[in-house]
Design a protein around this motif. Structure first.
Motif, PDB file in Angstrom:
ATOM      1  N   SER B   5       0.843  -1.189   0.000  1.00 35.29           N
ATOM      2  CA  SER B   5       0.000   0.000   0.000  1.00 35.29           C
ATOM      3  C   SER B   5       0.880   1.241   0.000  1.00 35.29           C
ATOM      4  CB  SER B   5      -0.902  -0.005   1.233  1.00 35.29           C
ATOM      5  OG  SER B   5      -1.275   1.300   1.580  1.00 35.29           O
ATOM      6  N   VAL B   6       0.655   2.107  -0.969  1.00 33.92           N
ATOM      7  CA  VAL B   6       1.421   3.352  -1.048  1.00 33.92           C
ATOM      8  C   VAL B   6       1.113   4.226   0.170  1.00 33.92           C
ATOM      9  CG1 VAL B   6       1.839   5.418  -2.433  1.00 33.92           C
ATOM     10  CG2 VAL B   6       1.422   3.238  -3.566  1.00 33.92           C
ATOM     11  N   LEU B   7      -0.149   4.222   0.598  1.00 33.68           N
ATOM     12  CA  LEU B   7      -0.559   5.030   1.749  1.00 33.68           C
ATOM     13  C   LEU B   7       0.256   4.651   2.985  1.00 33.68           C
ATOM     14  CD1 LEU B   7      -4.409   4.795   1.241  1.00 33.68           C
ATOM     15  CD2 LEU B   7      -3.047   6.874   1.055  1.00 33.68           C
ATOM     16  N   ILE B   8       0.400   3.351   3.203  1.00 29.92           N
ATOM     17  CA  ILE B   8       1.151   2.875   4.363  1.00 29.92           C
ATOM     18  C   ILE B   8       2.624   3.206   4.201  1.00 29.92           C
ATOM     19  CG2 ILE B   8       1.920   0.797   5.578  1.00 29.92           C
ATOM     20  CD1 ILE B   8      -0.721   0.096   5.958  1.00 29.92           C
ATOM     21  N   GLU B  10       4.054   5.598   2.553  1.00 32.24           N
ATOM     22  CA  GLU B  10       4.327   7.024   2.772  1.00 32.24           C
ATOM     23  C   GLU B  10       4.278   7.381   4.257  1.00 32.24           C
ATOM     24  OE1 GLU B  10       2.761   8.847  -1.483  1.00 32.24           O
ATOM     25  OE2 GLU B  10       1.474   8.981   0.301  1.00 32.24           O
ATOM     26  N   ALA B  11       3.296   6.815   4.951  1.00 30.68           N
ATOM     27  CA  ALA B  11       3.176   7.099   6.384  1.00 30.68           C
ATOM     28  C   ALA B  11       4.391   6.565   7.138  1.00 30.68           C
ATOM     29  CB  ALA B  11       1.883   6.509   6.938  1.00 30.68           C
ATOM     30  N   GLU B  14       7.331   8.827   6.632  1.00 29.75           N
ATOM     31  CA  GLU B  14       7.258  10.049   7.437  1.00 29.75           C
ATOM     32  C   GLU B  14       7.690   9.777   8.874  1.00 29.75           C
ATOM     33  OE1 GLU B  14       6.819  13.160   6.730  1.00 29.75           O
ATOM     34  OE2 GLU B  14       6.436  12.873   4.606  1.00 29.75           O
ATOM     35  N   PHE B  15       7.185   8.693   9.465  1.00 35.42           N
ATOM     36  CA  PHE B  15       7.568   8.371  10.845  1.00 35.42           C
ATOM     37  C   PHE B  15       9.058   8.061  10.938  1.00 35.42           C
ATOM     38  CE2 PHE B  15       3.104   7.641  12.304  1.00 35.42           C
ATOM     39  CZ  PHE B  15       3.207   8.352  13.484  1.00 35.42           C
ATOM     40  N   ARG B  17      11.427   9.259   9.454  1.00 34.11           N
ATOM     41  CA  ARG B  17      12.260  10.463   9.383  1.00 34.11           C
ATOM     42  C   ARG B  17      12.511  11.058  10.771  1.00 34.11           C
ATOM     43  NH1 ARG B  17       9.333  12.437   4.836  1.00 34.11           N
ATOM     44  NH2 ARG B  17      10.533  11.586   3.137  1.00 34.11           N
ATOM     45  N   LEU B  27       6.639   1.295  11.126  1.00 36.97           N
ATOM     46  CA  LEU B  27       5.548   0.436  10.659  1.00 36.97           C
ATOM     47  C   LEU B  27       4.614   0.079  11.814  1.00 36.97           C
ATOM     48  CD1 LEU B  27       4.188  -1.277   8.503  1.00 36.97           C
ATOM     49  CD2 LEU B  27       5.792  -3.117   9.025  1.00 36.97           C
ATOM     50  N   LEU B  29       4.011   1.819  14.454  1.00 43.78           N
ATOM     51  CA  LEU B  29       3.203   2.993  14.792  1.00 43.78           C
ATOM     52  C   LEU B  29       2.086   3.184  13.768  1.00 43.78           C
ATOM     53  CD1 LEU B  29       6.025   5.495  15.863  1.00 43.78           C
ATOM     54  CD2 LEU B  29       4.584   4.068  17.321  1.00 43.78           C
ATOM     55  N   VAL B  30       2.433   3.014  12.496  1.00 45.23           N
ATOM     56  CA  VAL B  30       1.433   3.211  11.440  1.00 45.23           C
ATOM     57  C   VAL B  30       0.318   2.170  11.578  1.00 45.23           C
ATOM     58  CG1 VAL B  30       1.046   3.062   8.956  1.00 45.23           C
ATOM     59  CG2 VAL B  30       3.003   4.338   9.831  1.00 45.23           C
ATOM     60  N   LEU B  31       0.714   0.913  11.828  1.00 44.03           N
ATOM     61  CA  LEU B  31      -0.310  -0.141  11.950  1.00 44.03           C
ATOM     62  C   LEU B  31      -1.161   0.091  13.197  1.00 44.03           C
ATOM     63  CD1 LEU B  31       1.628  -3.339  10.819  1.00 44.03           C
ATOM     64  CD2 LEU B  31       0.141  -1.841   9.491  1.00 44.03           C
ATOM     65  N   LEU B  33      -1.909   3.136  14.388  1.00 44.54           N
ATOM     66  CA  LEU B  33      -2.825   4.232  14.033  1.00 44.54           C
ATOM     67  C   LEU B  33      -3.922   3.751  13.087  1.00 44.54           C
ATOM     68  CD1 LEU B  33      -0.374   7.244  13.622  1.00 44.54           C
ATOM     69  CD2 LEU B  33      -2.110   6.924  15.391  1.00 44.54           C
TER      70      LEU B  33
END
Lengths: 208, 208
Positions: B5-8, B10-11, B14-15, B17, B27, B29-31, B33
């Protein structure tokens, strides 16, 4: 901790709500973002919000997806006759990273775990059975962590799929007992995919 | 890592960084959220963006602030005759957390560090001298980490303030040499504030 800014305090509180992030780490992240360009921070915040707003789950395999059907199910060069059953989308990512698997997936959304109150009815098991029942599937690979709960799930699934003309395999026991699939290195994971065993071997080993 | 997933992706980028956050943590943190309410995630993202957009620095002491003058400088019950000089806003928070200090602050925005290319002209030293020159200040407390760079900064500032009728003190050496101020526990920090020494003692100890 006492903040002299409500803006900072609120941002720290938000970060500290994330798993594994304490208040000192949260403050460090907030102070880092404070020093970045405003455009960069707003890109950060928009990317996170957009991810949550637009993310979907594949209608077929329940993997995360940017559309109704995920990029793996949509890909015409992936072999649809092999379905790799995994616990969650992290495991899909782990297996994809080995670049050794060219079939499709089925994400259960968890494993059977009575202690955590997770029964078969909370998992995407019916849709897996339906996919197999529709035909065209030769092999179902159980890529599930070799824990007590994982074993339970594997046996439950194999019983459900028993009557279909499909080979059921498990990934090879390259992963230590009790280990979590997502932490395996790519080499080990790739090898355990290529050395997968028929379910009979797994049962024999387990009961020995 | 391969994401479907491009959305994942990209998120996660960002994290990742952020300082101290690797791709696996990002990953996670993203999962996390992804599983939260959309409202909750949009509150997270808006809070971060608002913090960066609206945060200001106090005109007087350069501390972070929600308005032109920070809540500490604005507070009529704080003693304006004592200025506590600190390296950064983290140190303000650390001292505020001891609840032992009732004066005001001056945030330098760093310490003199030739190796990092930070000279006195990049720090808020002129505004400190101006505050002292305007009168009404009895004491300037140097609450600066006792490192080589910290010492250099203390000596530079004390030279600048030499001609004013003001007592210059340093926080007590309760903090180990080479240690960073922000990691001190509140007890040690509170004690070193109340046991502060005249600059002469510090110079004597240092040259002994």
């Amino acid at each position: 901790m006492i903040f002299s800014s409500v803006l900072i305090e609120e941002a720290v509180n938000e970060f500290a709500r994330l798993p594994g992030i304490g208040r000192k780490t949260a403050l460090r992240l907030v102070l880092h973002l404070m020093k970045q360009d405003e455009a960069q921070v707003s890109r950060f915040s928009e990317t996170i919000a957009r991810m949550r707003r637009d993310i979907r789950f594949c209608r077929t395999c329940h993997n995360v997806s940017d559309a109704e059907v995920c990029s793996i199910c949509k890909n015409p060069s992936r072999h649809r006759e092999t379905i790799c059953v995994v616990e969650n989308i992290r495991d899909v990512m782990a297996i994809e990273s080995t670049q050794q698997y060219n079939g499709v997936y089925h994400v259960l959304g968890g494993i059977i775990s009575p202690l955590d109150g997770v029964g078969p009815e909370q998992l995407y098991i019916d849709t897996l059975v339906k996919r197999v029942a529709e035909g065209g599937v030769n092999e179902v690979i159980m890529a599930i962590s070799p824990t007590i709960e994982g074993d339970t799930t594997i046996f439950f699934l194999s019983k459900k799929l028993r009557d279909f003309p499909v080979k059921i395999t498990t990934i090879a026991r390259g992963i230590a007992f009790g280990g979590e699939l997502e932490y395996a290195d790519e080499m080990t994971l790739a090898r355990s995919l290529s050395n997968r065993l028929p379910l009979e071997n797994y049962v024999r080993e387990r009961s020995a």
